[in-house]
Write a protein that holds these residues in place. Structure first.
Motif, short mmCIF file in Angstrom:
data_model
loop_
_atom_site.label_atom_id
_atom_site.label_comp_id
_atom_site.label_asym_id
_atom_site.label_seq_id
_atom_site.Cartn_x
_atom_site.Cartn_y
_atom_site.Cartn_z
N ILE A 1 12.69 -2.07 -6.76
CA ILE A 1 11.79 -2.81 -7.64
C ILE A 1 10.52 -1.99 -7.85
CG2 ILE A 1 10.50 -4.96 -7.98
CD1 ILE A 1 13.58 -5.35 -7.78
N SER A 2 10.12 -1.81 -9.11
CA SER A 2 8.87 -1.11 -9.43
C SER A 2 7.69 -1.97 -9.01
CB SER A 2 8.80 -0.84 -10.94
OG SER A 2 7.48 -0.45 -11.30
N LEU A 3 6.76 -1.37 -8.26
CA LEU A 3 5.54 -2.10 -7.88
C LEU A 3 4.59 -2.22 -9.06
CD1 LEU A 3 4.92 -0.51 -4.37
CD2 LEU A 3 5.92 -2.74 -4.88
N GLU A 4 4.71 -1.34 -10.04
CA GLU A 4 3.83 -1.37 -11.22
C GLU A 4 4.25 -2.45 -12.21
OE1 GLU A 4 2.22 2.96 -12.14
OE2 GLU A 4 4.40 2.93 -12.04
N GLY B 1 7.13 6.01 -3.14
CA GLY B 1 6.46 6.21 -4.43
C GLY B 1 5.77 4.91 -4.83
N LYS B 2 6.05 4.46 -6.06
CA LYS B 2 5.48 3.19 -6.55
C LYS B 2 6.58 2.16 -6.70
CE LYS B 2 1.64 5.43 -8.86
NZ LYS B 2 0.94 5.67 -10.10
N ALA B 3 7.49 2.13 -5.70
CA ALA B 3 8.61 1.19 -5.71
C ALA B 3 8.87 0.70 -4.29
CB ALA B 3 9.85 1.87 -6.28
N ARG C 1 0.87 -1.18 0.00
CA ARG C 1 0.00 0.00 0.00
C ARG C 1 0.90 1.23 0.00
NH1 ARG C 1 -4.05 1.53 4.98
NH2 ARG C 1 -4.96 3.41 4.10
N THR C 2 0.73 2.08 -1.01
CA THR C 2 1.56 3.28 -1.11
C THR C 2 0.99 4.39 -0.23
OG1 THR C 2 0.36 4.29 -2.94
CG2 THR C 2 2.08 2.67 -3.52
#
Length: 111
Positions: free
Chosen positions: A72-75, A60-62, A33-34
Motif C-alpha cells: 500500500i502506498s503511504l502517499e 520506501g513510501k509504502a 515514519r519512513t
C-alpha cells in the motif's frame, strides 16, 4: 473550511521504518515514519482483508500488509502492483518533530 489539527505525539515516538496507531471516533489510524523521516497517516486496515497495516513492513513510501503481502502506498493509500483497492490518507503536520493529524480529513473519511 478550517482544519482542526489534533496533536498525536512526537516523531521520536515512532521508530524509523515503523508505525504507531491513533484511535479516533472513525477508527484506527496508522502513522508511519519512513527511513527518510517522512511521516504519513492512513487507515489501519488493508483494503484486501482488513489486515493491520501498522504491523506491516515499511519500505520506501509504502507498507506491506502482514497478512497477504499487499503493498500500500503511504502517499496515496492505493494498493500497488496488480492489486486493487485503497485506504483513506490523513493529512499529517510535522512541526519540529511535534506531529498532528487533520481532524477535517477524519470527518470527511467518516462520510
Amino acid at each position: 473550511m478550517e482544519t482542526n489539527w489534533i496533536a498525536i505525539g512526537d516523531i521520536n515516538d515512532i521508530p524509523l521504518r515503523g508505525a504507531r496507531c491513533v484511535k479516533t471516533p472513525q477508527g484506527k489510524i496508522a502513522v508511519f515514519r519512513t527511513a527518510e523521516n517522512e511521516v504519513f497517516a492512513i487507515e489501519d486496515h488493508c483494503p484486501h482483508k482488513g489486515g493491520p497495516l501498522s504491523q506491516g513492513i515499511v519500505h520506501g513510501k509504502a507498507v506491506t500488509c502482514p497478512l497477504h503481502n499487499w503493498v500500500i502506498s503511504l502517499e496515496s493509500g492505493k494498493a500497488l502492483g496488480a492489486d486493487e483497492g485503497e485506504v483513506k490518507t490523513i493529512a499529517v503536520r510535522n512541526e519540529d518533530g511535534a506531529l498532528s493529524i487533520a481532524l477535517e480529513s477524519l470527518m470527511m473519511a467518516a462520510e
